[in-house]
Design a protein around this motif. Structure first.
Motif, PDB file in Angstrom:
ATOM      1  N   LYS A 137       9.878  92.045 -33.253  1.00  0.00           N
ATOM      2  CA  LYS A 137       8.753  92.680 -32.564  1.00  0.00           C
ATOM      3  C   LYS A 137       8.779  92.357 -31.072  1.00  0.00           C
ATOM      4  CE  LYS A 137       3.780  92.645 -32.426  1.00  0.00           C
ATOM      5  NZ  LYS A 137       3.337  94.026 -32.288  1.00  0.00           N
ATOM      6  N   LEU A 138       9.132  91.104 -30.766  1.00  0.00           N
ATOM      7  CA  LEU A 138       9.209  90.713 -29.358  1.00  0.00           C
ATOM      8  C   LEU A 138      10.218  91.579 -28.624  1.00  0.00           C
ATOM      9  CD1 LEU A 138       9.210  86.816 -29.473  1.00  0.00           C
ATOM     10  CD2 LEU A 138       7.332  88.327 -28.900  1.00  0.00           C
TER      11      LEU A 138
ATOM     12  N   ARG B 210      11.257  94.592 -29.376  1.00  0.00           N
ATOM     13  CA  ARG B 210      10.803  95.960 -29.257  1.00  0.00           C
ATOM     14  C   ARG B 210       9.862  96.099 -28.064  1.00  0.00           C
ATOM     15  NH1 ARG B 210       8.891  96.997 -34.562  1.00  0.00           N
ATOM     16  NH2 ARG B 210       6.830  96.568 -33.750  1.00  0.00           N
ATOM     17  N   ASN B 211       8.916  95.178 -27.960  1.00  0.00           N
ATOM     18  CA  ASN B 211       7.958  95.269 -26.867  1.00  0.00           C
ATOM     19  C   ASN B 211       8.597  94.969 -25.527  1.00  0.00           C
ATOM     20  OD1 ASN B 211       5.757  96.102 -28.284  1.00  0.00           O
ATOM     21  ND2 ASN B 211       5.211  94.030 -28.896  1.00  0.00           N
TER      22      ASN B 211
ATOM     23  N   GLU C 143      10.279  98.108 -24.434  1.00  0.00           N
ATOM     24  CA  GLU C 143       9.282  99.093 -24.014  1.00  0.00           C
ATOM     25  C   GLU C 143       8.793  98.787 -22.599  1.00  0.00           C
ATOM     26  OE1 GLU C 143       7.398 102.317 -23.954  1.00  0.00           O
ATOM     27  OE2 GLU C 143       8.814 101.769 -25.516  1.00  0.00           O
TER      28      GLU C 143
ATOM     29  N   ILE D 167       9.177  85.667 -22.724  1.00  0.00           N
ATOM     30  CA  ILE D 167       9.735  85.977 -24.039  1.00  0.00           C
ATOM     31  C   ILE D 167      11.241  86.168 -23.944  1.00  0.00           C
ATOM     32  CG2 ILE D 167       9.843  87.787 -25.794  1.00  0.00           C
ATOM     33  CD1 ILE D 167       6.783  88.028 -25.416  1.00  0.00           C
TER      34      ILE D 167
ATOM     35  N   SER E 142       1.471  82.296 -33.905  1.00  0.00           N
ATOM     36  CA  SER E 142       2.267  83.088 -32.985  1.00  0.00           C
ATOM     37  C   SER E 142       3.761  82.956 -33.263  1.00  0.00           C
ATOM     38  CB  SER E 142       1.978  82.686 -31.550  1.00  0.00           C
ATOM     39  OG  SER E 142       2.463  81.406 -31.324  1.00  0.00           O
ATOM     40  N   ILE E 143       4.477  83.977 -32.855  1.00  0.00           N
ATOM     41  CA  ILE E 143       5.915  84.038 -33.118  1.00  0.00           C
ATOM     42  C   ILE E 143       6.634  82.827 -32.538  1.00  0.00           C
ATOM     43  CG2 ILE E 143       7.999  85.403 -32.773  1.00  0.00           C
ATOM     44  CD1 ILE E 143       6.144  87.791 -32.269  1.00  0.00           C
ATOM     45  N   VAL E 144       6.262  82.487 -31.288  1.00  0.00           N
ATOM     46  CA  VAL E 144       6.953  81.406 -30.599  1.00  0.00           C
ATOM     47  C   VAL E 144       6.776  80.094 -31.347  1.00  0.00           C
ATOM     48  CG1 VAL E 144       7.301  80.335 -28.383  1.00  0.00           C
ATOM     49  CG2 VAL E 144       6.402  82.626 -28.492  1.00  0.00           C
TER      50      VAL E 144
END
Lengths: 164, 214
Positions: free
Chosen positions: B199-200, B202-203, B206, B114, B36-38
């Motif tokens: 990506k985080l 962007r979401n 949104e 996030i 995962s990103i985190v």
């Protein structure tokens, strides 16, 4: 205790794995990415399983964890190629005993959904899976009314892509 | 019939996944490592710490001789210790973020978490740039405040030149060097953490649009 929990998890997950596969197909466009996301979903489900108290169905909980993984915690999808590999999606879902027109429609649907953003994908997925607005709003953490409004917008967008 | 209803029927009738995963495979996957990103933010933070502290070993001792000459060694040490304490605190925060982020929360809560992570990373980058800037300014003002020290460092061969001209040239070159290094550092952070957060972000945007979080 740990062993029991694990056995229960494995059988629950095995039975419901189609949910995860469908999400992977919506959020990825090739088999490698599909497998990567599937694995990440598996890890997250298992990591969070001790906190799953069974106050909802396993599948309901699984929708939430799997979608959230796809939306936010997945790293490799940024490497995804933007151009859609159609033949591969077709290959991934084609089957002999499956209606030809429906197969074509399904391919079109996947292709169209791939053009939506991550959150819209989640909305459309929950719609396709016949989830009530109550569950959709709980999964995404927004109000029912808001979920309804956004769902209609996502559907409109999808329709425009399907039938420009 | 609604256009989507037609497609929905196709969706409902879609075949089950052919490559079904066995419970043994699930077991293996569940016990493998998450990407995962985190988690990567935490790992990159640790690697970065190792990288910068590793570089210290390769700094020639002659540099420290200069600082000793200027009686700045103790000040430098205080700075370094303080710096590492703060960096460790940041790493602890990264680790806590990684542990805290629980995806059984609904999407909105997740995104709020996030947002917190993003803030931590932002503060981390800002702290690093600010520290570098501050240390440079402090050390330079100490050096420039004393003409003898300045001459000793910047003109070790003791070439004769006009003092005010010399100071101006040294000052300008120091400022230019500072700007270049700060820009490079900024680009480095932008690249490393920017990629992770893309990506985080962007979401988040949104979802914020969907449900005004404020």
């Amino acid at each position: 205790m740990q062993k029991d929990l694990e056995t229960k998890f494995l059988s629950d997950f095995e039975q419901n794995q189609n949910i995860a596969h469908k999400i992977c197909r919506l959020y990825t466009t090739n088999q490698d990415a599909h497998n990567d996301l599937f694995q990440e979903i598996t890890i997250q489900l298992w990591k969070n399983y001790p906190k799953f108290r069974g106050d909802s169905k396993f599948s309901t909980w699984m929708y939430r964890v799997a979608l959230n993984t796809a939306i936010s915690l997945y790293r490799k999808s940024t490497r995804q190629v933007k151009t859609q590999d159609i033949s591969e999606v077709e290959f991934r879902i084609s089957s002999f005993d499956y209606d030809d027109t429906e197969e074509k429609q399904l391919n079109e649907l996947y292709k169209a959904v791939h053009k939506l953003n991550d959150i819209e994908k989640a909305l459309i997925f929950l719609y396709l899976e016949d989830k009530p607005y109550k569950e959709i709003s709980e999964t995404l953490g927004i109000s029912s009314v808001n979920a309804r409004v956004k769902m209609n917008r996502a559907k409109e967008k999808l329709k425009n892509i399907l039938n420009p | 019939m609604d256009l989507l209803e037609k497609y929905k029927k196709a969706w409902d009738n879609q075949p089950e996944e052919k490559n079904k995963v066995s419970s043994i495979d699930i077991y293996k996957m569940a016990h493998s490592k998450s990407s995962s990103i985190v988690k990567w933010i935490f790992i990159v933070g640790v690697l970065e710490l190792l990288f910068w502290s590793g570089i210290n070993f390769f700094v020639p001792d002659s540099i420290y001789v200069i600082y000793e000459d200027l009686n700045l060694m103790s000040l430098l040490n205080v700075f370094l210790i303080l710096h590492y304490v703060i960096i460790l605190a940041f790493l602890f925060l990264f680790y806590k973020n990684y542990k805290k982020i629980s995806i059984i929360d609904n999407t909105k809560k997740l995104i709020i978490n996030i947002l917190g992570i993003r803030k931590t990373v932002k503060y981390y980058v800002f702290y690093n740039l600010a520290t570098f800037f501050l240390i440079s300014v402090v050390f330079n003002s100490i050096i420039f405040s004393d003409e003898n020290k300045l001459m000793k460092i910047m003109n070790p061969k003791n070439l004769s030149m006009d003092m005010s001209q010399f100071i101006t040239i040294t000052l300008i070159s120091q400022i230019i060097a500072l700007i270049i290094i700060l820009t490079l550092l900024w680009l480095f952070y932008k690249l490393v953490y920017g990629i992770l957060l893309k990506k985080l972000n962007r979401n988040y945007k949104e979802l914020k649009k969907i449900d005004d979080l404020n």
